[in-house]
Design a protein around this motif. Structure first.
Motif, PDB file in Angstrom:
ATOM      1  N   LEU A  50      -3.818 -40.542   8.751  1.00 40.78           N
ATOM      2  CA  LEU A  50      -3.339 -40.781   7.394  1.00 40.78           C
ATOM      3  C   LEU A  50      -2.874 -42.223   7.174  1.00 40.78           C
ATOM      4  N   TYR A  69      -0.828 -38.486  11.463  1.00 44.33           N
ATOM      5  CA  TYR A  69      -2.078 -37.732  11.495  1.00 44.33           C
ATOM      6  C   TYR A  69      -1.898 -36.388  10.808  1.00 44.33           C
ATOM      7  N   GLN A  70      -2.972 -35.891  10.251  1.00 43.79           N
ATOM      8  CA  GLN A  70      -3.002 -34.537   9.708  1.00 43.79           C
ATOM      9  C   GLN A  70      -3.741 -33.664  10.712  1.00 43.79           C
ATOM     10  N   LEU A 116       3.367 -37.820   3.044  1.00 44.35           N
ATOM     11  CA  LEU A 116       2.933 -36.487   2.640  1.00 44.35           C
ATOM     12  C   LEU A 116       1.933 -36.514   1.479  1.00 44.35           C
ATOM     13  N   CYS A 119      -1.667 -36.410   2.526  1.00 44.41           N
ATOM     14  CA  CYS A 119      -2.125 -35.211   3.222  1.00 44.41           C
ATOM     15  C   CYS A 119      -2.775 -34.229   2.233  1.00 44.41           C
ATOM     16  N   CYS A 120      -3.709 -33.487   2.749  1.00 44.37           N
ATOM     17  CA  CYS A 120      -4.323 -32.361   2.026  1.00 44.37           C
ATOM     18  C   CYS A 120      -5.040 -32.837   0.812  1.00 44.37           C
TER      19      CYS A 120
END
Length: 120
Positions: A50, A69-70, A116, A119-120
């Motif tokens: 990330l 990292y994710q 955050l 992420c995703c």
């Protein structure tokens, strides 16, 4: 996510750690995950890197290079569990209380939540 069982004032965190001499970032990622949670590399899939950034740890008065990292869990795990660190070092004997929550609901301590949104 986890809380320190004996130090709740430390807040909610995710596993993190320090590179050992000669260790790659990716090797340290999976080693720290295992040491701090009991989750093995075989239970995880590396989704993506990330971000890498400098963070000032005021409590140690040091700058730290953070690699974020994710990871994706690819095997079943309990909704909650405790893990006591058995590896040598300053974390030896600490017990962490783990739980799952959606990543965007997390309020992470120590600047850990700064990535955050990536992420995703």
């Amino acid at each position: 996510m986890f809380r320190h069982r004996d130090y709740p004032e430390a807040g909610v965190q995710v596993p993190a750690g320090t590179l050992e001499s000669g260790e790659s970032v990716e090797t340290a990622l999976f080693r720290e995950k295992l040491e701090e949670s009991g989750i093995t590399k075989d239970e995880l899939r590396l989704v993506k890197h990330l971000k890498t950034y400098l963070y000032y740890a005021a409590y140690k008065q040091q700058h730290h290079e953070r690699h974020v990292y994710q990871l994706e869990l690819i095997q079943e795990r309990p909704a909650q569990w405790e893990h006591t660190i058995e590896a040598s070092g300053e974390d030896l004997g600490l017990t962490f209380e783990y739980f799952w929550i959606p990543v965007h609901e997390a309020e992470l301590a120590g600047g850990q939540g700064e990535c955050l949104e990536l992420c995703c």
